[in-house]
Design an enzyme around this catalytic site. Structure first.
Site, PDB file in Angstrom:
ATOM      1  N   MET A   1       0.814  -1.203   0.000  1.00  8.24           N
ATOM      2  CA  MET A   1       0.000   0.000   0.000  1.00  8.24           C
ATOM      3  C   MET A   1       0.845   1.250   0.000  1.00  8.24           C
ATOM      4  O   MET A   1       0.447   2.285  -0.505  1.00  8.24           O
ATOM      5  CB  MET A   1      -0.918  -0.017   1.223  1.00  8.24           C
ATOM      6  CG  MET A   1      -1.826   1.190   1.346  1.00  8.24           C
ATOM      7  SD  MET A   1      -2.964   0.920   2.714  1.00  8.24           S
ATOM      8  CE  MET A   1      -3.852   2.451   2.651  1.00  8.24           C
ATOM      9  N   ARG A 345      -3.883  -6.664   6.474  1.00 10.64           N
ATOM     10  CA  ARG A 345      -4.207  -6.817   5.056  1.00 10.64           C
ATOM     11  C   ARG A 345      -4.693  -8.225   4.720  1.00 10.64           C
ATOM     12  O   ARG A 345      -5.299  -8.437   3.672  1.00 10.64           O
ATOM     13  CB  ARG A 345      -2.977  -6.507   4.202  1.00 10.64           C
ATOM     14  CG  ARG A 345      -2.641  -5.030   4.048  1.00 10.64           C
ATOM     15  CD  ARG A 345      -1.678  -4.845   2.884  1.00 10.64           C
ATOM     16  NE  ARG A 345      -1.210  -3.470   2.782  1.00 10.64           N
ATOM     17  CZ  ARG A 345      -0.030  -3.047   3.208  1.00 10.64           C
ATOM     18  NH1 ARG A 345       0.793  -3.895   3.793  1.00 10.64           N
ATOM     19  NH2 ARG A 345       0.335  -1.796   3.070  1.00 10.64           N
ATOM     20  N   VAL A 467      -8.778  -0.972  -3.016  1.00 11.64           N
ATOM     21  CA  VAL A 467      -8.743  -0.552  -1.606  1.00 11.64           C
ATOM     22  C   VAL A 467      -7.455  -1.026  -0.931  1.00 11.64           C
ATOM     23  O   VAL A 467      -6.908  -2.063  -1.280  1.00 11.64           O
ATOM     24  CB  VAL A 467      -9.982  -1.112  -0.865  1.00 11.64           C
ATOM     25  CG1 VAL A 467      -9.920  -0.796   0.626  1.00 11.64           C
ATOM     26  CG2 VAL A 467     -11.251  -0.519  -1.459  1.00 11.64           C
ATOM     27  N   GLU A 468      -7.003  -0.276   0.079  1.00 15.95           N
ATOM     28  CA  GLU A 468      -5.760  -0.560   0.812  1.00 15.95           C
ATOM     29  C   GLU A 468      -4.557  -0.633  -0.120  1.00 15.95           C
ATOM     30  O   GLU A 468      -3.654  -1.446   0.047  1.00 15.95           O
ATOM     31  CB  GLU A 468      -5.869  -1.856   1.631  1.00 15.95           C
ATOM     32  CG  GLU A 468      -6.728  -1.706   2.877  1.00 15.95           C
ATOM     33  CD  GLU A 468      -6.645  -2.914   3.792  1.00 15.95           C
ATOM     34  OE1 GLU A 468      -5.834  -3.815   3.520  1.00 15.95           O
ATOM     35  OE2 GLU A 468      -7.396  -2.951   4.765  1.00 15.95           O
ATOM     36  N   GLY A 469      -4.553   0.235  -1.100  1.00 11.83           N
ATOM     37  CA  GLY A 469      -3.457   0.267  -2.057  1.00 11.83           C
ATOM     38  C   GLY A 469      -3.813  -0.493  -3.319  1.00 11.83           C
ATOM     39  O   GLY A 469      -4.249  -1.635  -3.267  1.00 11.83           O
TER      40      GLY A 469
END
Length: 794
Positions: A1, A345, A467-469
């Protein structure tokens, strides 16, 4: 991310690397004979590396990213020697009784309350559903019981998220966000006692609905470059406060949240906190309604909409005691985020992706046998069967990876590289399986309405990918960029020694690295010539031993290529995203294959699952092979030339694996083309509705009935082959077969019931003009959300 995770790669200038290797080998030889002169020589090498800037300085933020979490099974692959005895000793967990009861009780009750099509149409979670979520503790899974929380394991949280998200992602966000990185998790680990006592009970009960403000227009995956500003000052009463200016976007639950965790860069011009002027990234709590803070507007995400929108603050004033952990924790925000994301993650986004893949299994396995074309079930056509087999096997692989990684989290292990692999590859693979499922279901997948159970999953897949990178950056920057230094057995030790000017540590680490490299070269050559047949394999199912051997062989090559990248490319790796992406592919597929083998052993070596294991491991190894070929073809400089011209042909002539065969896809498809115990076990974890007249319920009813009458239909078909019955659809010949005594009257009735259920299951939704057309209000009132010129925003 975060690209900060990738800025620590070792930096060897290409023209200097061979001089360095020759010098190191020469010194090592001298050292074996004359110890004291060897020490001096190593000091000389270290000074040479410092003066030539072979290795970069690691900044505080980079080091915090590197030191967050743990090295797990990934370390063995970076070292070129995966230890499967140790891997098979790693836990593969189950839910405890309390967690299973919650999954079977409140979780099922919540799903039964949700009309997924109505929520999809209105984009709104009903008040009674939201009240149930709060009352039953769905927002409290992370929170310790002493503060009113459920304190569930990461595996339980993942399993619950997967189940709810498949039914309604819109509703699921009210469970995912409170139980992901944000107020509860950060306060639990870093908050003051007052913050824990004040906030955690209210977060557990749902009185506070949290969101986490991180992403900005100019800082997405590169979150370390956020521009949100926090300035420490003393107000007129003499109290120390923080003045915040920020503009965040893409924040899930922002429009409905009343408690924001904001990440900002904190400065203290007058050094009121005693930490200097530039304090660094800090996490601060902001309550809805505070002057200058604006929220409530929505973005409109693709697919299944959910509450998501911007957060804007202009001269928002909060107390320094609103810093999570209080003033003493100012500047520790980056470390906090890295530590929690190290394992986090692997939970929420993989849960949603893998839940979606199970939904694809449930739908396509059933539909491929319910739907007929050209007088046969479409699932028996090889083109369709190929898709169904891939869906079944890779869903098995994904679920294995989810449980295995969450089991590590249960045990207190937080592996950031494995977590990044899980986030990136489960969402990518799930998206691909969703497309395959849509291909199989065709028109039934395309036509939307209450009976469509696949389109919303397919349309929402891009959310998990971004999402999240974004997955592109996770794959090309983070996985190998972080792993190459963090997970390598000696690289970080060498960097530390050079930075500390510690000759003794440098000498021991460098010598060990050289030995590891030389041994690794012989290991990869030996395993290549023997195809891993002499690799040490633990006591596992005989049918799977070949996969362990080939993974050991692949691991040896990966370790060798990792050393080559660090020696020859080094600090330039972060600019070589295409190459590092191939390294990430190789690592990811080895890890996913390893998790699949762990699942097969943990679940008791179920023989009926062997077709799934065979397909999944063959696919994983063939993808690893493809990654290696790509690395050889695109490596830089002299080493790249050697790889291309001397090693590529042997690599292709002696591959780890080729893609799964037609026979493999046939056997894998069969595992989900009968309504039986195996089919139900493979889709375990998704909600199976009681309503048999709508959506998945009516499809499963038809699938079950057709599976039950299959032996009856086989007798009718056999009679046709013997010319006792005319040609035609076997179901439509049931009455004629009964009159001829081929089947009984009861059996003919069962066939008629199954035929009626089939016809019902393949119907799609039809809307009247009044139902179909909705008033179009145009774009009036929609704005970009950009700040007006005179506003002071970050």
């Amino acid at each position: 991310m975060y690209t900060a995770c990738t800025k620590h790669s070792l930096h060897f200038d290409q023209p200097l690397v061979f001089k360095f290797l020759l010098l190191a080998i020469k010194v090592f030889s001298c050292d074996l004979v004359i110890q004291h002169r060897g020490v001096a020589m190593f000091s000389l090498i270290m000074k040479w590396m410092q003066s030539n800037k072979i290795l970069p300085k690691i900044s505080d933020t980079e080091r915090q990213a590197l030191e967050a979490g743990h090295v797990w099974i990934d370390g063995g692959f970076f070292a070129g020697k995966p230890d499967f005895d140790e891997i098979l000793r790693q836990p593969y967990s189950l839910l405890n009784a309390e967690e299973q009861a919650f999954l079977d009780g409140p979780c099922e009750e919540l799903i039964a309350m949700v009309d997924q099509y109505e929520v999809l149409r209105t984009k709104k979670v009903p008040d009674d559903v939201l009240a149930f979520i709060k009352a039953q503790g769905f927002m409290s899974f992370l929170i310790p019981k002493q503060y009113g929380g459920k304190e569930f394991s990461p595996l339980a949280i993942s399993t619950i998220m997967a189940k709810i998200n498949v039914h309604s992602f819109t509703v699921g966000t009210y469970v995912v966000i409170p139980n992901s990185l944000g107020a509860a998790e950060l306060i639990k680990h870093y908050g003051t006692e007052d913050q824990k006592n004040n906030y955690l009970p209210k977060l557990a009960s749902g009185e506070y609905v949290p969101c986490f403000g991180l992403t900005e227009p100019t800082a997405g995956s590169d979150a370390a470059s956020i521009k949100a500003e926090g300035e420490v000052f003393r107000d007129d009463n003499g109290d120390i406060k923080i003045r915040l200016n920020f503009r965040k976007r893409y924040i899930t639950l922002a429009p409905v949240s009343n408690l924001v965790t904001l990440a900002c860069k904190l400065t203290d011009p007058n050094n009121l906190l005693g930490k200097g002027e530039d304090i660094g990234i800090t996490t601060v709590l902001i309550h809805k309604g505070v002057e200058g803070f604006s929220s409530g507007d929505h973005h409109d995400p693709v697919g299944e909409s959910f509450d998501n929108g911007p957060l804007i603050g202009k001269d928002v004033v909060v107390s320094v005691h609103d810093i999570i952990g209080g003033p003493a924790n100012a500047g520790n925000g980056w470390r906090m985020l890295m530590e929690q994301l190290a394992g986090g993650r692997a939970v929420s986004l993989p849960a949603g992706a893998i839940g979606a893949s199970k939904a694809v299994v449930a739908t396509t396995g059933a539909y491929s046998m319910v739907r007929q074309q050209f007088g046969i079930q479409i699932g028996l056509m090889e083109g369709v069967e190929e898709k169904v087999g891939k869906i079944a096997a890779l869903s098995y692989l994904l679920e294995a990876s989810r449980v295995f990684s969450c089991s590590a989290l249960n045990a207190g292990i937080h592996p950031p590289v494995v977590s990044a692999v899980l986030k990136s590859y489960t969402t990518e693979i799930s998206q691909a399986l969703g497309k395959d499922g849509m291909d199989v279901c065709a028109g039934a997948g395309v036509m939307q309405g209450p009976n469509n159970i696949l389109a919303k999953t397919y349309c929402s897949a891009p959310v998990g990918v971004t999402v999240e990178g974004a997955n592109i950056l996770t794959r090309t920057l983070i996985i190998f960029g972080q792993g190459a230094t963090r997970c390598h057995p000696y690289a970080l030790k060498v960097v530390d020694a050079v930075e500390k000017d510690d000759v003794k540590q440098f000498r021991s680490s460098l010598v060990a690295w050289m030995i590891q490299f030389i041994v690794g070269v012989f290991r990869v050559l030996f395993h290549g010539v023997t195809r891993g047949i002499f690799a040490s394999v633990p006591d596992v199912a005989p049918e799977t031993k070949t996969y362990y051997r080939r993974l050991i062989w692949a691991g040896a090559r990966f370790g060798f290529l990792t050393n080559m990248a660090m020696f020859a490319i080094g600090g330039k790796l972060k600019a070589r995203g295409k190459l590092t992406g191939r390294y990430a592919d190789a690592l990811a597929w080895m890890l996913l294959g390893t998790a699949t083998l762990r699942r097969f052993e943990a679940e008791g070596r179920k023989q009926e699952d062997l077709p799934l294991v065979d397909y999944a491991l063959t696919h994983a190894l063939s993808e690893t092979q493809k990654a290696f070929e790509g690395i050889y073809a695109n490596f830089d400089g002299f080493i790249g030339s050697i790889l291309r011209f001397f090693m590529t042909l042997p690599l292709r002539l002696n591959p780890l694996a080729t893609p799964p065969s037609d026979a493999m896809s046939h056997e894998a498809a069969k595992t989900i083309q009968r309504y039986n115990e195996q089919y139900l076990r493979l889709i375990e974890g998704i909600h199976l509705p009681d309503n048999q007249s709508l959506g998945l319920g009516r499809l499963l009813k038809s699938f079950r009935l057709l599976s039950e009458v299959e032996p009856i239909l086989a007798r009718i078909h056999e009679a046709q082959k013997l010319h006792k019955l005319r040609r035609g659809s076997v179901e439509e010949l049931a009455d004629e077969a009964q009159k001829l005594g081929i089947i009984s009257e009861t059996e003919a009735g069962l066939v008629a019931l199954a035929l009626a259920a089939r016809l019902e299951a393949i119907e799609v939704d039809v809307f009247s003009p009044e139902q179909y057309y909705r008033e179009d209000k145009g774009l009036e009132g929609i704005y970009s959300g950009a700040p007006v010129a005179e506003e002071k925003v970050a």
